[in-house]
Scaffold this motif. Structure first.
Motif, PDB file in Angstrom:
ATOM      1  N   LEU A 175      -4.367  -0.810  -2.740  1.00 23.48           N
ATOM      2  CA  LEU A 175      -5.538  -1.153  -1.956  1.00 23.48           C
ATOM      3  C   LEU A 175      -6.783  -0.878  -2.792  1.00 23.48           C
ATOM      4  O   LEU A 175      -6.744  -0.159  -3.783  1.00 23.48           O
ATOM      5  N   THR A 176      -7.884  -1.479  -2.361  1.00 23.03           N
ATOM      6  CA  THR A 176      -9.155  -1.235  -3.048  1.00 23.03           C
ATOM      7  C   THR A 176      -9.709   0.063  -2.496  1.00 23.03           C
ATOM      8  O   THR A 176     -10.408   0.101  -1.469  1.00 23.03           O
ATOM      9  N   PHE A 177      -9.367   1.148  -3.147  1.00 24.12           N
ATOM     10  CA  PHE A 177      -9.578   2.498  -2.622  1.00 24.12           C
ATOM     11  C   PHE A 177     -11.022   2.735  -2.197  1.00 24.12           C
ATOM     12  O   PHE A 177     -11.285   3.327  -1.147  1.00 24.12           O
ATOM     13  N   SER A 178     -11.963   2.271  -2.989  1.00 24.41           N
ATOM     14  CA  SER A 178     -13.371   2.562  -2.734  1.00 24.41           C
ATOM     15  C   SER A 178     -13.891   1.855  -1.481  1.00 24.41           C
ATOM     16  O   SER A 178     -15.017   2.122  -1.054  1.00 24.41           O
ATOM     17  N   ASN A 179     -13.101   0.974  -0.902  1.00 24.23           N
ATOM     18  CA  ASN A 179     -13.501   0.286   0.327  1.00 24.23           C
ATOM     19  C   ASN A 179     -13.036   0.997   1.595  1.00 24.23           C
ATOM     20  O   ASN A 179     -13.334   0.530   2.700  1.00 24.23           O
ATOM     21  N   TYR A 180     -12.295   2.105   1.437  1.00 21.56           N
ATOM     22  CA  TYR A 180     -11.657   2.748   2.573  1.00 21.56           C
ATOM     23  C   TYR A 180     -12.215   4.137   2.856  1.00 21.56           C
ATOM     24  O   TYR A 180     -12.519   4.906   1.944  1.00 21.56           O
ATOM     25  N   VAL A 223       0.835  -1.190   0.000  1.00 23.01           N
ATOM     26  CA  VAL A 223       0.000   0.000   0.000  1.00 23.01           C
ATOM     27  C   VAL A 223       0.880   1.253   0.000  1.00 23.01           C
ATOM     28  O   VAL A 223       1.877   1.339   0.715  1.00 23.01           O
ATOM     29  N   ARG A 236      -2.357   3.605  -3.849  1.00 22.89           N
ATOM     30  CA  ARG A 236      -2.007   2.435  -4.650  1.00 22.89           C
ATOM     31  C   ARG A 236      -1.923   1.215  -3.747  1.00 22.89           C
ATOM     32  O   ARG A 236      -1.570   1.322  -2.572  1.00 22.89           O
ATOM     33  N   SER A 276     -10.030   1.148   7.190  1.00 25.77           N
ATOM     34  CA  SER A 276     -10.994   0.205   6.623  1.00 25.77           C
ATOM     35  C   SER A 276     -12.312   0.187   7.388  1.00 25.77           C
ATOM     36  O   SER A 276     -13.344  -0.187   6.821  1.00 25.77           O
ATOM     37  N   TRP A 293     -16.507   6.100   2.232  1.00 19.91           N
ATOM     38  CA  TRP A 293     -16.027   5.433   1.028  1.00 19.91           C
ATOM     39  C   TRP A 293     -16.761   5.880  -0.220  1.00 19.91           C
ATOM     40  O   TRP A 293     -16.219   5.862  -1.314  1.00 19.91           O
ATOM     41  N   ASN A 332      -8.620   6.806  -7.671  1.00 20.92           N
ATOM     42  CA  ASN A 332      -7.971   6.420  -6.403  1.00 20.92           C
ATOM     43  C   ASN A 332      -7.372   7.625  -5.690  1.00 20.92           C
ATOM     44  O   ASN A 332      -6.266   7.554  -5.128  1.00 20.92           O
ATOM     45  N   ASN A 348     -13.107   8.010  -6.745  1.00 25.51           N
ATOM     46  CA  ASN A 348     -12.740   6.598  -6.628  1.00 25.51           C
ATOM     47  C   ASN A 348     -12.195   6.032  -7.938  1.00 25.51           C
ATOM     48  O   ASN A 348     -11.420   5.078  -7.922  1.00 25.51           O
TER      49      ASN A 348
END
Length: 123
Positions: free
Chosen positions: A27-32, A2, A25, A100, A53, A77, A74
């Motif tokens: 990570l699944t940005f939209s989940n955070y 990350v 970068r 998260s 999110w 990112n 998103n």
């Protein structure tokens, strides 16, 4: 791995505006939840604000309400911190951070941090 990378800092005068960006970068940005913090010389790191999110909710410290705005894209990112009516007291290193499960001001709940970008506001 990350990685959070902040850009956009600089030297401005009181009353000016500045926009910081933070690209994420690894990570699944939209989940955070994404937060912004700052640390002035000789002071502890403090919470500035955070965004959920979806980008539909934000939460700020009182001293920046009405002057700072957090947004996110998103698809890119990227999270932004738009700062206006800057004051010398806003001088600090600004950090973005990813959480998260936390939508709030607790720094220890943010598991990933950027390296910071310096913002200096002259009077």
């Amino acid at each position: 791995q990350v990685q959070l990378v902040e850009t956009g800092g600089g030297l401005v005068q009181a009353g000016d505006s500045l926009r910081l960006s933070c690209v994420a970068r690894g990570l699944t940005f939209s989940n955070y939840y994404m937060g912004w913090f700052r640390q002035a010389p000789g002071k502890e790191r403090e919470f500035v604000g955070t965004i959920n999110w979806r980008g539909s909710a934000t939460y700020y410290r009182d001293s920046v309400k009405g002057r700072f705005t957090i947004s996110r894209d998103n698809a890119k990112n990227t999270v932004y911190l738009q700062m206006s009516s800057l004051k010398p007291d806003d001088t600090a290193v600004y950090y973005c951070a990813a959480a998260s499960r936390h939508f709030g001001p607790v720094a220890s709940e943010y598991g990933n941090w950027g390296q910071g970008t310096q913002v200096t506001v002259s009077s």
